[in-house]
Write an enzyme that holds these catalytic residues in place. Structure first.
Site, PDB file in Angstrom:
ATOM      1  N   SER A 130       0.956  12.831  -3.627  1.00 42.48           N
ATOM      2  CA  SER A 130      -0.470  12.777  -3.268  1.00 42.48           C
ATOM      3  C   SER A 130      -1.086  14.168  -3.306  1.00 42.48           C
ATOM      4  O   SER A 130      -0.411  15.167  -3.019  1.00 42.48           O
ATOM      5  CB  SER A 130      -0.577  12.212  -1.850  1.00 42.48           C
ATOM      6  OG  SER A 130      -1.840  12.493  -1.300  1.00 42.48           O
ATOM      7  N   TYR A 155       1.203  11.774   6.863  1.00 46.06           N
ATOM      8  CA  TYR A 155       1.194  11.117   5.540  1.00 46.06           C
ATOM      9  C   TYR A 155       1.532  12.141   4.454  1.00 46.06           C
ATOM     10  O   TYR A 155       2.425  11.933   3.635  1.00 46.06           O
ATOM     11  CB  TYR A 155      -0.178  10.489   5.273  1.00 46.06           C
ATOM     12  CG  TYR A 155      -0.361  10.070   3.833  1.00 46.06           C
ATOM     13  CD1 TYR A 155       0.379   9.022   3.290  1.00 46.06           C
ATOM     14  CD2 TYR A 155      -1.259  10.742   3.000  1.00 46.06           C
ATOM     15  CE1 TYR A 155       0.233   8.651   1.956  1.00 46.06           C
ATOM     16  CE2 TYR A 155      -1.412  10.374   1.670  1.00 46.06           C
ATOM     17  CZ  TYR A 155      -0.669   9.335   1.156  1.00 46.06           C
ATOM     18  OH  TYR A 155      -0.812   8.979  -0.165  1.00 46.06           O
TER      19      TYR A 155
HETATM   20  N1  LIG Z   1      -5.208   5.374  -3.922  1.00 48.30           N
HETATM   21  C1  LIG Z   1      -5.193   6.701  -3.784  1.00 48.30           C
HETATM   22  O1  LIG Z   1      -6.251   7.359  -3.802  1.00 48.30           O
HETATM   23  C2  LIG Z   1      -3.895   7.442  -3.632  1.00 48.30           C
HETATM   24  C3  LIG Z   1      -3.936   8.835  -3.570  1.00 48.30           C
HETATM   25  C4  LIG Z   1      -2.752   9.543  -3.435  1.00 48.30           C
HETATM   26  C5  LIG Z   1      -1.547   8.869  -3.379  1.00 48.30           C
HETATM   27  N2  LIG Z   1      -1.522   7.500  -3.419  1.00 48.30           N
HETATM   28  C6  LIG Z   1      -0.222   6.848  -3.347  1.00 48.30           C
HETATM   29  O2  LIG Z   1      -0.115   5.941  -4.445  1.00 48.30           O
HETATM   30  C7  LIG Z   1       0.672   4.817  -4.068  1.00 48.30           C
HETATM   31  C8  LIG Z   1      -0.106   3.538  -4.315  1.00 48.30           C
HETATM   32  O3  LIG Z   1      -1.313   3.606  -3.552  1.00 48.30           O
HETATM   33  P1  LIG Z   1      -2.402   2.461  -3.542  1.00 48.30           P
HETATM   34  O4  LIG Z   1      -3.718   3.115  -3.467  1.00 48.30           O
HETATM   35  O5  LIG Z   1      -2.102   1.480  -4.626  1.00 48.30           O
HETATM   36  O6  LIG Z   1      -2.109   1.838  -2.094  1.00 48.30           O
HETATM   37  P2  LIG Z   1      -1.901   0.332  -1.657  1.00 48.30           P
HETATM   38  O7  LIG Z   1      -1.779   0.345  -0.170  1.00 48.30           O
HETATM   39  O8  LIG Z   1      -2.961  -0.536  -2.252  1.00 48.30           O
HETATM   40  O9  LIG Z   1      -0.528  -0.053  -2.322  1.00 48.30           O
HETATM   41  C9  LIG Z   1       0.721   0.162  -1.703  1.00 48.30           C
HETATM   42  C10 LIG Z   1       1.438  -1.167  -1.668  1.00 48.30           C
HETATM   43  O10 LIG Z   1       2.708  -0.939  -1.098  1.00 48.30           O
HETATM   44  C11 LIG Z   1       3.003  -1.980  -0.192  1.00 48.30           C
HETATM   45  N3  LIG Z   1       3.932  -1.469   0.804  1.00 48.30           N
HETATM   46  C12 LIG Z   1       3.660  -0.637   1.837  1.00 48.30           C
HETATM   47  N4  LIG Z   1       4.772  -0.391   2.534  1.00 48.30           N
HETATM   48  C13 LIG Z   1       5.764  -1.073   1.910  1.00 48.30           C
HETATM   49  C14 LIG Z   1       7.148  -1.225   2.160  1.00 48.30           C
HETATM   50  N5  LIG Z   1       7.731  -0.618   3.188  1.00 48.30           N
HETATM   51  N6  LIG Z   1       7.866  -1.997   1.315  1.00 48.30           N
HETATM   52  C15 LIG Z   1       7.291  -2.630   0.270  1.00 48.30           C
HETATM   53  N7  LIG Z   1       5.983  -2.544   0.002  1.00 48.30           N
HETATM   54  C16 LIG Z   1       5.235  -1.765   0.810  1.00 48.30           C
HETATM   55  C17 LIG Z   1       1.686  -2.408   0.387  1.00 48.30           C
HETATM   56  O11 LIG Z   1       1.726  -3.766   0.841  1.00 48.30           O
HETATM   57  C18 LIG Z   1       0.735  -2.195  -0.768  1.00 48.30           C
HETATM   58  O12 LIG Z   1       0.514  -3.397  -1.483  1.00 48.30           O
HETATM   59  C19 LIG Z   1       1.051   5.035  -2.612  1.00 48.30           C
HETATM   60  O13 LIG Z   1       2.316   5.634  -2.580  1.00 48.30           O
HETATM   61  C20 LIG Z   1      -0.002   6.008  -2.120  1.00 48.30           C
HETATM   62  O14 LIG Z   1       0.464   6.768  -1.021  1.00 48.30           O
HETATM   63  C21 LIG Z   1      -2.672   6.784  -3.553  1.00 48.30           C
END
Ligand SMILES: NC(=O)c1ccc[n+]([C@@H]2O[C@H](COP(=O)([O-])OP(=O)(O)OC[C@H]3O[C@@H](n4cnc5c(N)ncnc54)[C@H](O)[C@@H]3O)[C@@H](O)[C@H]2O)c1
Length: 338
Positions: A130, A155
């Site tokens: 991130s 986080y």
């Molecule tokens: N969206 C952003 O702007 C952003 C920015 C930086 C990093 N990220 C990272 O990218 C990745 C995807 O993010 P996103 O925006 O799609 O978030 P999101 O919350 O929509 O997707 C994450 C998915 O992981 C699942 N999940 C959570 N904990 C879990 C577990 N213990 N076991 C199995 N499944 C689990 C959730 O149910 C969810 O569907 C994440 O790692 C997030 O930290 C996202």
């Protein structure tokens, strides 16, 4: 290829799964469908994947990455060629409320992923880091060459910990790993806990939106399709050792081991008030705004230097916020019948 996508019901995971299926890979998607935000949206994303023409290439399993025995069995059964690890407890602010969720999903879960890759000869692990790892850094644009030791939320610390753990596995077991530092991702099927979604909902319901840091944030908002392009290009570009790497002047983004970290951003930071104006234009409604101080754990600005990803993979972000915000609003109106 047979590819494990974790977090497949999530915003980015569903989009990445769809792309891989379309190009003919076999995707096994896992997700625990937790209720951090509306589970109906997660189910709807999965249903959207399943109704595609190539549905036969997608298998979904509901499970948590922190469930060690199930993860061991999953890796043994499927012998994945590649792993795209996107499951995580996301969100900066929630990590002040429920830190343990971050330890379970992001730390324990990550070790299970690494162990699965190690014992089953996975060819490449690509995982979500991130932009928040830049924490208190102020030199812009943020570069992977900069030191990132000053996170300001648990986080962010969990994501930095993932990068450190990945390096040890790349070093000890020759496991190619690539960490992707995503910069504020937005677009259709986006996350209800993020600003664009929250603002859109409130504006359409006639409610006041809360604008933190008095709207003075700058964010490198990155459209979902550009993120997917970056993930796929990284996945196809298997991390390799940097032969020039020098322990006396250690480059934090590479190693003598097959290890890489990349920024994925739009490389165009946008002022939050400008972003809100774009949303108002797309909705045709003026927002009622409450300007508030910065929230604990937040950082004022993000701005990605993506030159390393461009040089190594040809990544090129294409979507500006006018086009991207409009696409989100069109999806939102359609999905919620507004
Ligand atoms: N969206 C952003 O702007 C952003 C920015 C930086 C990093 N990220 C990272 O990218 C990745 C995807 O993010 P996103 O925006 O799609 O978030 P999101 O919350 O929509 O997707 C994450 C998915 O992981 C699942 N999940 C959570 N904990 C879990 C577990 N213990 N076991 C199995 N499944 C689990 C959730 O149910 C969810 O569907 C994440 O790692 C997030 O930290 C996202």
């Amino acid at each position: 290829m047979k590819i494990l996508v974790t977090g497949a019901a999530g915003f980015i995971g569903a989009a990445v799964s769809q792309y891989l299926i379309n190009r003919g890979d076999h995707v096994v998607g896992i997700d625990n469908i937790n209720d951090y935000y509306d589970v109906n949206l997660k189910h709807a994303r999965l249903a959207h994947i399943n109704t595609s023409d190539a549905a036969s290439h997608f298998t979904f399993i509901e499970m948590g990455v922190e469930e060690r025995d199930k993860m061991t069995a999953l890796f043994e059964e499927h012998k994945f060629d590649r792993v795209v690890h996107l499951a995580a407890q996301a969100g900066v602010r929630y990590s002040l409320e429920n830190p343990n969720a971050y330890v379970d999903s992001n730390i324990v879960g990550f070790v299970n992923i690494l162990e699965g890759c190690r014992h089953n000869s996975v060819g490449h692990l690509v995982y979500a880091s991130s932009s928040s790892v830049y924490g208190a850094n102020e030199t812009m644009p943020f570069s992977e060459q900069h030191n990132v030791d000053h996170q300001v939320s648990l986080y962010a610390a969990s994501k930095k910990a993932n990068e450190l753990m990945a390096h040890t596995y790349s070093h000890l077991y020759n496991l190619p790993t690539t960490g992707l530092r995503f910069f504020t991702v937005y677009g259709p099927w986006g996350r209800p806990d993020m600003a664009l979604f929250k603002f859109t909902k409130k504006i359409l319901e006639g409610d006041t939106i809360q604008v933190y840091n008095f709207g003075n944030h700058r964010r490198d908002f990155t459209y979902i399709d550009d993120i997917v392009e970056g993930v796929i290009k990284s996945l196809d570009n298997v991390a390799s050792p940097n032969e020039q790497w020098d322990g006396k002047q250690p480059d934090p983004s590479t190693s003598k081991a097959p290890y890489k970290v990349y920024n994925i951003g739009a490389q165009t930071p946008v002022h939050l008030l400008r972003f809100i104006e774009t949303l108002e234009e797309a909705l045709g409604v003026e927002a009622k705004k409450e300007l508030l101080p910065m929230q604990p754990g937040d950082v004022p600005d993000t701005y990605a230097d993506v030159s390393s990803l461009v040089a190594d993979t040809g990544y090129q972000p294409k979507t500006n916020i006018d086009k991207g915000v409009k696409a989100f609003v069109d999806w939102y109106r359609d999905f919620y019948n507004i």
